[in-house]
Design an enzyme around this catalytic site. Structure first.
Site, PDB file in Angstrom:
ATOM      1  N   VAL A 171      15.710 -42.880  51.287  1.00  0.00           N
ATOM      2  CA  VAL A 171      14.565 -43.671  50.826  1.00  0.00           C
ATOM      3  C   VAL A 171      14.482 -43.426  49.312  1.00  0.00           C
ATOM      4  O   VAL A 171      15.023 -42.411  48.830  1.00  0.00           O
ATOM      5  CB  VAL A 171      13.263 -43.196  51.546  1.00  0.00           C
ATOM      6  CG1 VAL A 171      12.962 -41.719  51.271  1.00  0.00           C
ATOM      7  CG2 VAL A 171      12.042 -44.047  51.210  1.00  0.00           C
ATOM      8  N   VAL A 203      26.460 -47.815  47.890  1.00  0.00           N
ATOM      9  CA  VAL A 203      27.612 -47.865  46.996  1.00  0.00           C
ATOM     10  C   VAL A 203      28.793 -47.294  47.773  1.00  0.00           C
ATOM     11  O   VAL A 203      28.736 -46.177  48.294  1.00  0.00           O
ATOM     12  CB  VAL A 203      27.340 -47.097  45.691  1.00  0.00           C
ATOM     13  CG1 VAL A 203      28.621 -46.897  44.891  1.00  0.00           C
ATOM     14  CG2 VAL A 203      26.300 -47.857  44.870  1.00  0.00           C
ATOM     15  N   HIS A 254      19.340 -26.935  51.464  1.00  0.00           N
ATOM     16  CA  HIS A 254      19.575 -26.886  50.024  1.00  0.00           C
ATOM     17  C   HIS A 254      21.047 -27.117  49.681  1.00  0.00           C
ATOM     18  O   HIS A 254      21.571 -26.482  48.776  1.00  0.00           O
ATOM     19  CB  HIS A 254      19.109 -25.540  49.463  1.00  0.00           C
ATOM     20  CG  HIS A 254      17.624 -25.382  49.442  1.00  0.00           C
ATOM     21  ND1 HIS A 254      16.997 -24.177  49.221  1.00  0.00           N
ATOM     22  CD2 HIS A 254      16.626 -26.285  49.600  1.00  0.00           C
ATOM     23  CE1 HIS A 254      15.680 -24.353  49.255  1.00  0.00           C
ATOM     24  NE2 HIS A 254      15.431 -25.618  49.493  1.00  0.00           N
ATOM     25  N   HIS A 305      14.336 -22.893  45.613  1.00  0.00           N
ATOM     26  CA  HIS A 305      14.455 -24.203  46.233  1.00  0.00           C
ATOM     27  C   HIS A 305      15.005 -25.134  45.147  1.00  0.00           C
ATOM     28  O   HIS A 305      14.821 -24.882  43.967  1.00  0.00           O
ATOM     29  CB  HIS A 305      13.108 -24.655  46.783  1.00  0.00           C
ATOM     30  CG  HIS A 305      12.601 -23.733  47.876  1.00  0.00           C
ATOM     31  ND1 HIS A 305      12.422 -24.137  49.166  1.00  0.00           N
ATOM     32  CD2 HIS A 305      12.283 -22.421  47.851  1.00  0.00           C
ATOM     33  CE1 HIS A 305      11.993 -23.115  49.895  1.00  0.00           C
ATOM     34  NE2 HIS A 305      11.900 -22.058  49.117  1.00  0.00           N
TER      35      HIS A 305
HETATM   36  C1  LIG Z   1      14.210 -31.067  54.789  1.00  0.00           C
HETATM   37  C2  LIG Z   1      14.371 -30.641  53.359  1.00  0.00           C
HETATM   38  C3  LIG Z   1      13.529 -29.690  52.820  1.00  0.00           C
HETATM   39  C4  LIG Z   1      13.670 -29.286  51.502  1.00  0.00           C
HETATM   40  N1  LIG Z   1      12.727 -28.467  50.964  1.00  0.00           N
HETATM   41  C5  LIG Z   1      12.704 -28.287  49.630  1.00  0.00           C
HETATM   42  C6  LIG Z   1      11.605 -27.640  49.010  1.00  0.00           C
HETATM   43  O1  LIG Z   1      10.624 -27.270  49.640  1.00  0.00           O
HETATM   44  N2  LIG Z   1      11.639 -27.467  47.660  1.00  0.00           N
HETATM   45  C7  LIG Z   1      12.706 -27.870  46.919  1.00  0.00           C
HETATM   46  O2  LIG Z   1      12.720 -27.621  45.727  1.00  0.00           O
HETATM   47  N3  LIG Z   1      13.760 -28.487  47.479  1.00  0.00           N
HETATM   48  C8  LIG Z   1      13.758 -28.742  48.810  1.00  0.00           C
HETATM   49  N4  LIG Z   1      14.775 -29.446  49.365  1.00  0.00           N
HETATM   50  C9  LIG Z   1      15.944 -29.797  48.538  1.00  0.00           C
HETATM   51  C10 LIG Z   1      15.721 -30.877  47.479  1.00  0.00           C
HETATM   52  O3  LIG Z   1      14.923 -31.923  47.982  1.00  0.00           O
HETATM   53  C11 LIG Z   1      17.100 -31.391  47.021  1.00  0.00           C
HETATM   54  O4  LIG Z   1      17.844 -30.298  46.511  1.00  0.00           O
HETATM   55  C12 LIG Z   1      17.033 -32.462  45.924  1.00  0.00           C
HETATM   56  O5  LIG Z   1      16.290 -33.571  46.346  1.00  0.00           O
HETATM   57  C13 LIG Z   1      18.456 -32.879  45.558  1.00  0.00           C
HETATM   58  O6  LIG Z   1      18.434 -33.945  44.653  1.00  0.00           O
HETATM   59  P1  LIG Z   1      19.663 -34.948  44.559  1.00  0.00           P
HETATM   60  O7  LIG Z   1      19.362 -35.912  43.484  1.00  0.00           O
HETATM   61  O8  LIG Z   1      20.933 -34.147  44.432  1.00  0.00           O
HETATM   62  O9  LIG Z   1      19.793 -35.646  45.980  1.00  0.00           O
HETATM   63  P2  LIG Z   1      18.658 -36.497  46.778  1.00  0.00           P
HETATM   64  O10 LIG Z   1      17.300 -36.178  46.299  1.00  0.00           O
HETATM   65  O11 LIG Z   1      18.957 -36.334  48.224  1.00  0.00           O
HETATM   66  O12 LIG Z   1      18.968 -38.016  46.362  1.00  0.00           O
HETATM   67  C14 LIG Z   1      20.173 -38.694  46.676  1.00  0.00           C
HETATM   68  C15 LIG Z   1      19.840 -40.166  46.851  1.00  0.00           C
HETATM   69  O13 LIG Z   1      21.045 -40.925  46.839  1.00  0.00           O
HETATM   70  C16 LIG Z   1      20.980 -41.899  47.873  1.00  0.00           C
HETATM   71  N5  LIG Z   1      22.370 -42.232  48.215  1.00  0.00           N
HETATM   72  C17 LIG Z   1      23.279 -41.423  48.811  1.00  0.00           C
HETATM   73  N6  LIG Z   1      24.462 -42.075  48.934  1.00  0.00           N
HETATM   74  C18 LIG Z   1      24.297 -43.293  48.392  1.00  0.00           C
HETATM   75  C19 LIG Z   1      25.181 -44.387  48.222  1.00  0.00           C
HETATM   76  N7  LIG Z   1      26.450 -44.339  48.632  1.00  0.00           N
HETATM   77  N8  LIG Z   1      24.679 -45.520  47.645  1.00  0.00           N
HETATM   78  C20 LIG Z   1      23.379 -45.569  47.225  1.00  0.00           C
HETATM   79  N9  LIG Z   1      22.513 -44.539  47.352  1.00  0.00           N
HETATM   80  C21 LIG Z   1      22.974 -43.415  47.924  1.00  0.00           C
HETATM   81  C22 LIG Z   1      20.221 -41.181  48.983  1.00  0.00           C
HETATM   82  O14 LIG Z   1      19.699 -42.078  49.932  1.00  0.00           O
HETATM   83  C23 LIG Z   1      19.151 -40.456  48.188  1.00  0.00           C
HETATM   84  O15 LIG Z   1      18.019 -41.268  47.949  1.00  0.00           O
HETATM   85  C24 LIG Z   1      14.704 -29.836  50.703  1.00  0.00           C
HETATM   86  C25 LIG Z   1      15.556 -30.800  51.233  1.00  0.00           C
HETATM   87  C26 LIG Z   1      15.394 -31.228  52.538  1.00  0.00           C
HETATM   88  C27 LIG Z   1      16.302 -32.289  53.088  1.00  0.00           C
END
Ligand SMILES: Cc1cc2nc3c(=O)[nH]c(=O)nc-3n(C[C@H](O)[C@H](O)[C@H](O)COP(=O)(O)OP(=O)(O)OC[C@H]3O[C@@H](n4cnc5c(N)ncnc54)[C@H](O)[C@@H]3O)c2cc1C
Ligand SMILES: *[C@@H]1O[C@H](CO)[C@@H](O)[C@H](O)[C@H]1NC(C)=O
Ligand SMILES: *[C@@H]1O[C@H](CO)[C@@H](O)[C@H](O)[C@H]1NC(C)=O
Ligand SMILES: *[C@@H]1O[C@H](CO)[C@@H](O)[C@H](O)[C@H]1NC(C)=O
Ligand SMILES: *[C@@H]1O[C@H](CO)[C@@H](O)[C@H](O)[C@H]1NC(C)=O
Ligand SMILES: *[C@@H]1O[C@H](CO)[C@@H](O)[C@H](O)[C@H]1NC(C)=O
Ligand SMILES: *[C@@H]1O[C@H](CO)[C@@H](O)[C@H](O)[C@H]1NC(C)=O
Ligand SMILES: *[C@@H]1O[C@H](CO)[C@@H](O)[C@H](O)[C@H]1NC(C)=O
Length: 601
Positions: A115, A263, A534, A581
């Site tokens: 999302v 993508v 994480h 986190h």
């Molecule tokens: C259940 C859970 C609990 C957590 N608890 C915490 C917490 O309490 N505190 C904290 O600091 N962190 C927490 N985290 C971790 C934290 O949310 C993540 O480390 C952080 O959001 C990572 O950021 P990101 O940009 O790498 O990936 P994400 O935030 O996951 O974003 C990646 C995005 O890319 C999109 N995407 C993926 N592939 C494609 C594609 N091929 N084409 C188009 N879009 C795509 C996905 O849908 C998503 O929206 C938690 C995570 C989860 C799942």
């Protein structure tokens, strides 16, 4: 589940109403004539920061492509304490790991947000920067002083805005505001509802202060000790990357967002004079059988798809370990052996106790009348038990320097300001192996391994971009990791034996209470432990220019080694997982990345 149709409709209206044409619901509707300077893949913690910062310049045109929906104002996302409901729903990628040898062969559910907002829309909202040593180690391994704690301070402060807790209690003695910034997009606050266990946790810390010292603010650079939890909540609702970094800039006419679109790969668009391939193209589709579309950016493609999908996209595009790629018949364009390797995550375990009180958060689960009343309270005033995130305190703790494990294993933590394990004291029952009891009142201590030495990987199972990659976190695969998890359980028992708990705790419940010897505790952990979700470090940055296995997949400016026009800005890029986190470290990385991109533009 109570999705509020009115709320969703209102959001759809505001998204389309602010600047018509900004939000596209499917690939077919994206106008073919628009030229983009940057295309960002993924609207989570990394991608939204870059989209926000790059479009500050009105002459920079940006397209953000998100696989999931734009429904980030859904009630289950907004209500902080509904976070545990979000797995295996429309907001989850529904990943499952391979069987992990360190977990007695178990596969586990591996949640990721699907999302706008990404995993920040489904996480448990702990607001943790990480420690000084965590970032100083990033600077050391990349040879880039810009990643050090001191150099990152402007970005660390630029993100945040401390706001009052939902109950407006006086937060004196719960936070050190002098170490924080203000006015940034991400609101955070202290617990919005005080609990009878709060003063018992703080009391146990004061009583056993040698082992469990009180820390006024674990976000000061030195995390060690027990302190009050800061969460990404504001006025009783969740703050995520979508409502903080994206919603306020949706009206910018230079930002287009395409949702419900995957993508499928990045596309080579040319070759630089020195022979390096240029990757300024992306291919995308709205369904597996649907038409494939391609677009290119005049400046850069930025991968922010998160630590599972970013390495998968790179590999599908011919960027990865050539022997792995050839085993699937993918032609290697750039041999980057570190793509998909180096996966790091935090394993999580629990112990619970029965308590003498009938007033615990268990009642919200066991008493439907109460649950309905609390929802009504939340809906009318954004107060009450539903504003709570994880435990109201967190503990960041180290093994003693003379722990026997250090005779055989190097310390994987970044340094003395980084914890080896974390405590999350919780005013209810939680277990990864037992069903919720239908009655009773409990206390649970989560303990998690926050400086792990295990490494896993992401590999391709198929060349179908709509198929999941193989996910092997490989948790608890080192002696250090199982030793530390075991010591964390013993430490939790010592913490709970403080006088401060004597009027509250009755006894430890099964099955942990049966685990007494080291062998029994180890077996309990391996057969029950789960993950803090994480997953990180799967396209790690390293020294610019160095090549080959172990040197990183990215240069220290986050450009993909051996390529032109392609950068990774998400939690894949961490070389080491911070002892924290991981959402705030991702925001921090992305804020600096955005500045690097802007200064080179
Ligand atoms: C259940 C859970 C609990 C957590 N608890 C915490 C917490 O309490 N505190 C904290 O600091 N962190 C927490 N985290 C971790 C934290 O949310 C993540 O480390 C952080 O959001 C990572 O950021 P990101 O940009 O790498 O990936 P994400 O935030 O996951 O974003 C990646 C995005 O890319 C999109 N995407 C993926 N592939 C494609 C594609 N091929 N084409 C188009 N879009 C795509 C996905 O849908 C998503 O929206 C938690 C995570 C989860 C799942
Ligand atoms: C995940 O599973 C849920 C429940 O089955 C489903 O509604 C959702 O669409 C799935 N997510 C994806 C990305 O397919
Ligand atoms: C953050 O707080 C400010 C007030 O300080 C408010 O205007 C804004 O809407 C809040 N943002 C979010 C995402 O809650
Ligand atoms: C359930 O909650 C309601 C509302 O707070 C309360 O009146 C009732 O006594 C509770 N029931 C039990 C069994 O505790
Ligand atoms: C919240 O309150 C509004 C207005 O009173 C009402 O329409 C809506 O149904 C309520 N939602 C929930 C989840 O209680
Ligand atoms: C470590 O030092 C403490 C305090 O000096 C001592 O009580 C303990 O037995 C030592 N532990 C080991 C494993 O040597
Ligand atoms: C991935 O990790 C597994 C388990 O450690 C290992 O057997 C495998 O060789 C790794 N694969 C690659 C391509 O690195
Ligand atoms: C890998 O692909 C095979 C063949 O399509 C499939 O049967 C299997 O379930 C996949 N494995 C995983 C873990 O997705």
């Amino acid at each position: 589940m109570i999705p509020s149709a009115a709320r969703v409709a209102a959001l759809a209206l505001s998204l389309t109403g602010l600047a018509s044409g900004t939000l596209y619901q499917n690939a077919e509707s994206l106008p073919k004539a628009t030229n983009y300077d940057f295309i960002i893949v993924g609207g989570g913690a990394g991608g939204t920061v870059v989209a926000n910062r790059l479009t500050e310049n009105p002459r920079t045109k940006v397209l953000l492509i998100e696989a999931g929906s734009s429904d980030f104002n859904n009630l289950d996302i907004e209500v902080p304490s509904f976070a545990p409901r979000l797995g295996r729903t429309q907001f989850d990628w529904n990943f499952t790991t391979l069987g992990q040898p360190g977990l007695n062969g178990r596969s586990i559910e591996y949640q990721r947000g699907f999302v706008l907002g990404g995993s920040t829309a489904v996480n448990i909202m702990a607001y943790c920067r990480g420690s000084k040593d965590d970032y100083d180690r990033w600077a050391e391994v990349t040879g880039d002083e810009g990643w050090s704690w001191n150099s990152l301070q402007p970005y660390i402060r630029k993100i945040e805005n401390p706001v009052a807790p939902a109950d407006h209690h006086n937060t004196q003695g719960e936070i050190d505001l002098s170490v924080h910034g203000h006015g940034g997009p991400v609101n955070f606050s202290l617990p919005g509802q005080l609990l009878p266990t709060d003063q018992r946790v703080i009391g146990a810390s004061l009583e056993l202060s040698t082992e469990f010292p009180f820390n006024l603010d674990y976000n000061s650079g030195d995390t060690i000790g027990i302190g009050w939890t800061q969460t990404t909540t504001s006025n009783g609702h969740r703050v995520d990357a979508a409502n903080s970094y994206l919603a306020p800039v949706l009206s910018r006419s230079n930002l287009d967002i395409l949702v419900n679109t995957l993508v499928t790969k990045v596309v080579q668009t040319g070759t630089q004079r020195g022979g390096e391939p240029i990757f300024r193209g992306v291919e995308f589709a709205s369904s597996s059988s649907g038409a494939r579309f391609t677009r290119s950016a005049s400046q850069e493609v930025i991968l922010s798809a998160g630590a599972i999908k970013t390495p998968q996209i790179l590999m599908l595009s011919g960027i990865g370990d050539s022997s792995h790629l050839s085993s699937l018949g993918v032609k290697t364009i750039v041999n980057v052996p570190d793509v998909g390797t180096n996966l790091q995550d935090h394993p999580l375990s629990t112990i619970s106790w029965t308590v003498r009180s009938t007033n615990t958060l268990d009642n919200v689960r066991t008493n439907e009348t109460l649950a309905a009343e609390l929802l009504q309270q939340w809906n009318s005033s954004r107060t009450g038990d539903l504003v709570l995130g994880p435990g109201n305190q967190l503990g960041w703790l180290r093994l003693p320097n003379n722990a026997s494990i250090f005779k055989q294993a190097a310390d994987p933590s970044a340094g003395p300001t980084s914890a080896h394990y974390e405590f999350i004291p919780t005013d209810s029952f939680v277990s990864f192996s037992q069903p919720f009891p239908s009655q009773g009142n409990f206390f649970t201590m989560f303990s998690n391994l926050i400086s792990p030495s295990s490494r896993g990987n992401i590999t391709l199972n198929s060349t179908d971009p709509f198929a999941h990659p193989l996910i092997q976190p490989n948790m608890l695969s080192t002696e250090f990791d199982i030793f530390t998890m075991r010591e964390a359980i013993k430490a939790a028992r010592r913490f709970m034996s403080a006088q401060s708990w004597s009027d509250w705790i009755i006894e430890e419940t099964s099955p942990t209470s049966a685990a007494q010897t080291d062998e029994e505790i180890e077996e309990y952990i391996r057969s029950t432990c789960f993950t803090v979700n994480h997953v990180t470090c799967t396209a790690p940055m390293g020294r610019t220019g160095s090549n080959g296995r172990g040197s990183g997949a990215l240069n220290s400016d986050l450009t993909v080694k051996g390529t032109i026009g392609l950068r990774v800005v998400d939690a894949s890029a961490f070389p080491f997982i911070p002892a924290a986190h991981t959402q705030v470290p991702t925001y921090i990385l992305a804020e600096r990345a955005a500045d690097m991109i802007k200064s080179g533009f």
